[in-house]
Enzyme design. Structure first.
Site, mmCIF file in Angstrom:
data_model
loop_
_atom_site.group_PDB
_atom_site.id
_atom_site.type_symbol
_atom_site.label_atom_id
_atom_site.label_comp_id
_atom_site.label_asym_id
_atom_site.label_seq_id
_atom_site.Cartn_x
_atom_site.Cartn_y
_atom_site.Cartn_z
ATOM 1 C CG HIS A 205 -5.797 1.943 5.471
ATOM 2 N ND1 HIS A 205 -6.997 1.766 5.319
ATOM 3 C CD2 HIS A 205 -5.284 2.488 4.402
ATOM 4 C CE1 HIS A 205 -7.452 2.422 4.385
ATOM 5 N NE2 HIS A 205 -6.650 2.920 3.855
ATOM 6 C CG HIS B 99 -10.278 3.956 2.083
ATOM 7 N ND1 HIS B 99 -8.946 4.371 2.221
ATOM 8 C CD2 HIS B 99 -10.795 4.446 2.964
ATOM 9 C CE1 HIS B 99 -9.006 5.475 3.256
ATOM 10 N NE2 HIS B 99 -10.436 5.510 3.676
ATOM 11 C CG HIS C 157 -0.314 14.747 1.405
ATOM 12 N ND1 HIS C 157 -1.105 14.823 0.379
ATOM 13 C CD2 HIS C 157 -1.052 13.788 2.125
ATOM 14 C CE1 HIS C 157 -1.941 13.759 0.471
ATOM 15 N NE2 HIS C 157 -1.744 13.292 1.419
ATOM 16 C CG HIS D 87 -1.944 0.923 1.180
ATOM 17 N ND1 HIS D 87 -3.332 0.494 1.628
ATOM 18 C CD2 HIS D 87 -2.290 2.416 0.750
ATOM 19 C CE1 HIS D 87 -4.169 1.719 1.388
ATOM 20 N NE2 HIS D 87 -3.520 2.815 0.823
ATOM 21 C CG ASP E 170 -1.969 4.501 3.419
ATOM 22 O OD1 ASP E 170 -1.900 4.912 2.447
ATOM 23 O OD2 ASP E 170 -3.171 4.914 4.406
ATOM 24 C CG HIS F 107 -1.038 6.866 -1.680
ATOM 25 N ND1 HIS F 107 -2.257 6.619 -2.266
ATOM 26 C CD2 HIS F 107 -1.535 6.185 -0.415
ATOM 27 C CE1 HIS F 107 -3.025 6.173 -1.686
ATOM 28 N NE2 HIS F 107 -2.534 5.829 -0.516
ATOM 29 C CG LEU F 108 4.731 4.979 -5.654
ATOM 30 C CD1 LEU F 108 5.476 3.865 -6.730
ATOM 31 C CD2 LEU F 108 5.630 5.228 -4.412
ATOM 32 C CG ASN G 99 -4.677 7.787 -4.562
ATOM 33 O OD1 ASN G 99 -3.620 7.518 -4.567
ATOM 34 N ND2 ASN G 99 -5.095 8.413 -3.204
HETATM 35 O O1 DOR Z 1 -4.063 8.724 4.673
HETATM 36 C C1 DOR Z 1 -4.436 8.743 3.593
HETATM 37 N N1 DOR Z 1 -3.744 9.314 2.278
HETATM 38 N N2 DOR Z 1 -5.466 7.686 3.511
HETATM 39 C C2 DOR Z 1 -5.815 7.379 2.322
HETATM 40 O O2 DOR Z 1 -6.594 6.377 2.230
HETATM 41 C C3 DOR Z 1 -5.223 8.211 1.131
HETATM 42 C C4 DOR Z 1 -4.068 8.571 1.225
HETATM 43 C C5 DOR Z 1 -3.455 9.596 0.399
HETATM 44 O O3 DOR Z 1 -3.553 9.446 -0.972
HETATM 45 O O4 DOR Z 1 -3.019 10.559 0.639
HETATM 46 ZN ZN ZN Z 2 -6.795 4.032 2.041
#
Ligand code: DOR
Ligand code: ZN
Length: 429
Positions: A233, A180, A310, A61, A306, A63-64, A95
């Site tokens: 998660h 999710h 950001h 899990h 996860d 996010h790249l 996403n």
């Molecule tokens: O904390 C999170 N950030 N939970 C998620 O399900 C998405 C993720 C994100 O893409 O920032």
């Molecule tokens: Zn999630």
């Protein structure tokens, strides 16, 4: 091809239940031999005395952020951060912008990974077009392009009939559906766990019930359909109990928990640090205990980060406005080492949950040091103390609740396909 001898480490191979001091010989990208006093002729020797030698971590899990949000992360920076954290394979969520809901996008991600990431990258494709929860994606074309699972992660598929159809089609392509699980109506605009902490902070609350009901719904759907459901998660006591009961009645369910949900409670948010804002939120001490117990007893199969980068300007806002998510790769091992230090998990069982089990869930290689397997290997110093500074890390972002904290236990080297890609002295190679 290179020949590498990792000498004298504590070899932890969950796939063969091996836990003993031994050498590991790597040649032509594969594990060539594991045993005592192996011949080092022509080999580069890596001394691993006092260290653990295990199959590289597999992260289900991440996010790249590429394409579309490269200012937060890209496949190259994410891949470098992954190997610095001991992860040799990562599954990346859909996403992005545009969403990975089309075979051309899956193809693009794999192409970028080939060019820029030292870690193997496995795309998770969207389950519905645009993550809108309405129209299913073309799963067989996405699988043919290289998708390993399907998920609308970040969003919940609120329409139960759509989720049912997604699960039905997932059987045809033999891929798990990753949920999710947060009922969006119950979450409403909640940003911290509902309880004394949300009251003290005066922030809108997100009840653990929102997770519990959606986990129960998805388990019932998966049971009826007979599909493989993977729950992302897990963070609530109710979710752990529901998964445990479902497993007992034979539902095909697997689950993951993050290092932050194992290590931090909602009290971490008491200073309004937006780096503690995450979805699902950090929960109560009782929830954390239940997640740890679930990981120990096998209700939860895997640890997944996860990793959710950001930018500083996005996190440097009021708690309600900052996006949820925190960096995962480079602190994961040190954070979960607490389970070993408290004797909740043996080193071998920790490695199983970070490597062998997640590799099995997405049916990819890795998670084993058996002769002939891919030489994806991590070397760990369980005692090394260090201070984590995200500014010195490999992610493009810095949103970590562990910034400036002393960590105990560190990844000292990572090898992917027989090639050293990271060591603690030189960094990413
Ligand atoms: O904390 C999170 N950030 N939970 C998620 O399900 C998405 C993720 C994100 O893409 O920032
Ligand atoms: Zn999630």
């Amino acid at each position: 091809m290179r020949k590498i001898l990792i000498r004298g480490g504590r070899v932890l191979d969950p796939a063969s239940d091996r836990d003993e001091t031994a050498d590991v010989l790597i040649e032509d990208g594969k594990i060539r031999a594991v045993g005592p006093s192996l011949d080092a002729t022509d080999a580069e020797v890596v001394e691993a005395k006092g260290c653990w030698v295990a199959p590289g971590f597999v992260d289900l899990h991440t996010h790249l952020r590429e394409p579309g949000q490269e200012y937060k992360e890209d496949i190259g920076s994410g891949g470098r951060s992954a190997v610095a954290g001991g992860f040799t394979s990562v599954a990346c969520m859909a996403n992005t912008d545009p969403v990975n809901d089309d075979p051309a996008m899956t193809d693009f991600i794999l192409d970028r990974a080939q060019q820029s990431s030292p870690a193997r990258v496995y795309p998770v494709a969207a389950a519905t077009k645009g993550l809108k929860g309405k129209v299913m994606t073309e799963m067989s074309a996405l699988k043919a392009a290289g998708a390993v699972a399907f998920s609308d992660d970040g969003k919940t598929i609120m329409d139960a009939a759509v989720m049912r159809h997604v699960l039905e089609y997932s059987k045809l392509v033999e891929c798990p559906v990753i949920t999710h699980a947060e009922d969006r109506k119950l979450v409403a605009n909640g940003v911290v766990n509902e309880g004394p902490v949300s009251t003290k902070l005066g922030l809108p609350a997100n009840p653990s019930l929102a997770e519990d009901v959606m986990v129960v719904r998805d388990l019932m759907l998966a049971e009826m359909v007979g599909a493989h459901l993977h729950i992302a998660h897990v963070s609530s006591k109710g979710a752990v109990a529901a998964i445990r009961a479902a497993r007992e009645r034979g539902v095909c369910v697997t689950a993951e928990v993050t290092p932050h949900h194992l290590a931090l409670t909602d009290e971490a948010a008491l200073g309004y640090d937006t780096n503690t804002k995450v979805a699902p939120p950090l929960r109560s001490a009782a929830d954390v205990l239940a997640c740890r117990a679930g990981l120990v007893d096998g209700t939860i199969d895997a640890i997944a980060t996860d990793h959710a980068p950001h930018a500083v300007h996005e996190k440097d806002l009021e708690f309600t406005l900052a996006p949820p998510g925190l960096l995962g790769f480079e602190t994961a091992f040190s954070v979960v080492m607490d389970l070993v230090r408290r004797s909740e998990l043996s080193p071998l069982e920790l490695m199983r949950r970070m490597s062998t089990n997640p590799a099995k869930i997405i049916d990819r290689p890795g998670g084993s040091l058996a002769v002939g397997e891919l030489a994806d290997v991590v070397i760990l110093d369980p005692e090394l103390r260090w201070v984590y500074d995200p500014a010195k890390g490999y992610s493009k972002s810095q949103n970590s609740p562990w910034a400036g904290k002393e960590m105990h236990g560190r990844v000292v080297a990572t090898i992917v396909g027989g090639v050293p890609v990271y060591d603690v002295e030189h960094g990413v190679l």
